[in-house]
Design an enzyme around this catalytic site. Structure first.
Site, PDB file in Angstrom:
ATOM      1  N   ASN A 129       0.828  -1.219   0.000  1.00 51.50           N
ATOM      2  CA  ASN A 129       0.000   0.000   0.000  1.00 51.50           C
ATOM      3  C   ASN A 129       0.855   1.259   0.000  1.00 51.50           C
ATOM      4  O   ASN A 129       0.708   2.135   0.851  1.00 51.50           O
ATOM      5  CB  ASN A 129      -0.935   0.012   1.225  1.00 51.50           C
ATOM      6  CG  ASN A 129      -1.992  -1.057   1.128  1.00 51.50           C
ATOM      7  OD1 ASN A 129      -2.797  -1.074   0.207  1.00 51.50           O
ATOM      8  ND2 ASN A 129      -1.978  -1.979   2.075  1.00 51.50           N
ATOM      9  N   ARG A 167       3.516  -1.006   8.676  1.00 54.75           N
ATOM     10  CA  ARG A 167       4.584  -1.872   8.161  1.00 54.75           C
ATOM     11  C   ARG A 167       5.655  -2.106   9.213  1.00 54.75           C
ATOM     12  O   ARG A 167       6.443  -3.046   9.108  1.00 54.75           O
ATOM     13  CB  ARG A 167       5.195  -1.261   6.906  1.00 54.75           C
ATOM     14  CG  ARG A 167       4.189  -1.008   5.799  1.00 54.75           C
ATOM     15  CD  ARG A 167       4.761  -0.115   4.706  1.00 54.75           C
ATOM     16  NE  ARG A 167       3.707   0.425   3.874  1.00 54.75           N
ATOM     17  CZ  ARG A 167       2.991   1.501   4.173  1.00 54.75           C
ATOM     18  NH1 ARG A 167       3.234   2.169   5.291  1.00 54.75           N
ATOM     19  NH2 ARG A 167       2.041   1.936   3.360  1.00 54.75           N
ATOM     20  N   LYS A 172       1.805 -12.464  -3.610  1.00 57.89           N
ATOM     21  CA  LYS A 172       2.382 -11.587  -4.633  1.00 57.89           C
ATOM     22  C   LYS A 172       3.741 -11.031  -4.209  1.00 57.89           C
ATOM     23  O   LYS A 172       4.676 -10.968  -5.012  1.00 57.89           O
ATOM     24  CB  LYS A 172       1.395 -10.471  -4.970  1.00 57.89           C
ATOM     25  CG  LYS A 172       0.238 -10.960  -5.834  1.00 57.89           C
ATOM     26  CD  LYS A 172      -0.829  -9.906  -6.027  1.00 57.89           C
ATOM     27  CE  LYS A 172      -1.732  -9.806  -4.828  1.00 57.89           C
ATOM     28  NZ  LYS A 172      -2.939  -8.990  -5.083  1.00 57.89           N
ATOM     29  N   ASP A 216      -0.013  -8.668 -10.908  1.00 59.83           N
ATOM     30  CA  ASP A 216      -0.702  -7.465 -10.457  1.00 59.83           C
ATOM     31  C   ASP A 216      -1.709  -7.055 -11.522  1.00 59.83           C
ATOM     32  O   ASP A 216      -1.985  -7.804 -12.462  1.00 59.83           O
ATOM     33  CB  ASP A 216       0.303  -6.349 -10.157  1.00 59.83           C
ATOM     34  CG  ASP A 216       0.866  -5.743 -11.438  1.00 59.83           C
ATOM     35  OD1 ASP A 216       0.880  -6.448 -12.474  1.00 59.83           O
ATOM     36  OD2 ASP A 216       1.270  -4.572 -11.407  1.00 59.83           O
ATOM     37  N   GLN A 233       7.831 -11.769 -18.198  1.00 58.79           N
ATOM     38  CA  GLN A 233       6.783 -11.030 -17.504  1.00 58.79           C
ATOM     39  C   GLN A 233       7.286  -9.676 -17.049  1.00 58.79           C
ATOM     40  O   GLN A 233       6.562  -8.671 -17.090  1.00 58.79           O
ATOM     41  CB  GLN A 233       6.291 -11.850 -16.308  1.00 58.79           C
ATOM     42  CG  GLN A 233       5.297 -11.148 -15.396  1.00 58.79           C
ATOM     43  CD  GLN A 233       5.985 -10.372 -14.283  1.00 58.79           C
ATOM     44  OE1 GLN A 233       7.123 -10.645 -13.919  1.00 58.79           O
ATOM     45  NE2 GLN A 233       5.296  -9.394 -13.753  1.00 58.79           N
TER      46      GLN A 233
END
Length: 428
Positions: free
Chosen positions: A214, A267, A313, A332, A376
């Site tokens: 975030n 965090r 992820k 994502d 990717q």
């Protein structure tokens, strides 16, 4: 022999209209290229970097890595006397603007007016990277005389390992382009090569991506830079103080309150919790993380997800960028968009779920093979709004450099480049 600052290599910047590609076979790892002879060269002095205005706010408890120091008046002259040493990588094998500032790592800094020169720490080695006029990559060792563990041969070996130098990127790109039309289109727009996947220290990689949740690139860089400041001081370049990334033991001694006061928010508990969790691993966290390089990807993802703040992820990012899991696919919104448009059009209109993330990852491996994560990564960069800026930096002429602004506009550009669903943001 002193060489001038390298001009940016001319790259192809014309994109063709993309069409859904046919299913193709997997791409295996190509043979390794021979290493060229080692040479050395010296560029002319770079113009001094403007120091920040006095009176800027600072927190007395923060490590010194967060402070930007003024340049000494002799800095440009001293830099001119240093030796640059070529590496076995051409521009097609590694483009610095397409590799270092694209969300794999957040610890490299531009310490010159040239946008093709970056400085960072690799282990105990304080290094600058730049492209020579002939296209080769070269490095400058800043602390060779001031650190017992940093010698030229050791720095070269550490840097080649960090840059995954044994993987022939140009050959991979050719095979990827042959297997997939969309990749060929993006590769042409990015100049035909150069976006390389790094092989970072696993400890460093874990804590960098714990800061990415975030978040936007400007705040991630600030947090990661603060964490680095708890490590051993290596030196100052271009007004920045660089440190070796701290050990797990050092990070375990940092309190959650200290990190919250430094702006880490929620965090902070993940960083402190992960440090203590790693410290408790049999044999130590560093050994445990390194052992994941020898395990299968599903086991690696499962193991990483036991750490506080690490989800699938983020685990895929850590696996790809530090644990030799070259077929790991961090999914994502951008990767999902590529998949539904070109690989799995039958999924268009559906919402991304954990199960569909696995389907997408499998589709990438089917198309691109054992290095699917590298393919990717290129397609991810091709989807970024900031990709236009990256291509401009990689193709513009450097004969008339202009002064780089590092104030509010710089931070705004960085936030716009990586916010809202890109690798350095909430989707990880």
């Amino acid at each position: 022999m002193r060489l001038p600052l390298p001009p940016r290599s001319p790259l192809l910047a014309v994109a063709v209209a993309a069409m859904p590609p046919p299913r193709g076979g997997g791409v295996g790892p190509p043979p390794l290229p021979p290493s060229p002879p080692q040479l050395s060269s010296t560029p002319p002095p770079a113009l001094p970097v403007e120091s920040p205005k006095s009176g800027a706010p600072s927190h007395h408890d923060l490590p010194s890595a967060r402070r930007r120091l003024p340049l000494a008046s002799t800095a440009a002259t001293d830099e001119a006397q240093e030796e640059w040493h070529p590496l076995p990588l051409s521009t097609a094998d590694l483009s610095l603007p397409l590799t270092l500032p694209t969300g794999q790592t957040f610890l490299w800094r531009r310490t010159s007016l040239s946008p093709l020169r970056f400085t960072g720490a690799v282990g105990t080695h304080l290094l600058s990277l730049s492209h020579l006029p002939d296209g080769r990559l070269a490095f400058l060792l800043h602390n060779g005389g001031g650190h017992a563990a940093s010698t030229l041969p050791a720095a070269r070996d550490a840097l080649c390992d960090y840059l995954n130098a044994t993987v022939p990127l140009a050959d991979l790109w050719r095979q990827f382009a042959a297997a997939d039309e969309r990749f060929a289109e993006v590769a042409a727009r990015l100049g035909g090569g150069g976006a390389r996947v790094l092989r970072q220290d696993p400890v460093e990689c874990v804590f960098q991506f714990l800061c990415s949740s975030n978040n936007n690139i400007a705040r991630i860089e600030k947090m990661v830079w603060t964490l680095a400041g708890y490590g051993e001081r290596l030196g100052e370049v271009g007004g920045f103080v660089f440190h070796r990334f701290p050990t797990i033991e050092r990070l375990a001694r940092v309190s959650e309150q200290e990190l919250r006061e430094a702006g880490f928010g929620y965090r902070a508990k993940y960083i402190v919790g992960t440090a203590k969790e790693l410290q408790a691993k049999p044999g130590g966290g560093e050994k445990w993380l390194a052992s994941l390089r020898e395990r299968e990807l599903p086991e690696v993802i499962e193991a990483l997800c036991t750490l506080p703040g690490v989800g699938p992820k983020v685990a895929a990012c850590i696996a790809l960028f530090s644990l030799d899991q070259n077929h790991a696919i961090p999914v994502d919104t951008h990767v999902w968009k590529v998949a539904t448009q070109y690989l799995l059009p039958e999924l268009a209109g559906k919402s991304l779920t954990p199960k569909l993330s696995i389907v997408v990852a499998d589709a990438f491996v089917t198309r691109f093979g054992s290095y699917a994560g590298w393919a990717q990564n290129v397609l991810f960069i091709g989807q970024l709004p900031s990709q236009k800026l990256l291509v401009t930096e990689a193709t513009s002429d450097t004969t008339k450099p202009t002064k780089r602004k590092r104030g509010k506009n710089h931070i705004k550009d960085m936030e716009q480049g990586f916010d809202h669903g890109e690798r350095a943001s909430a989707v990880w």
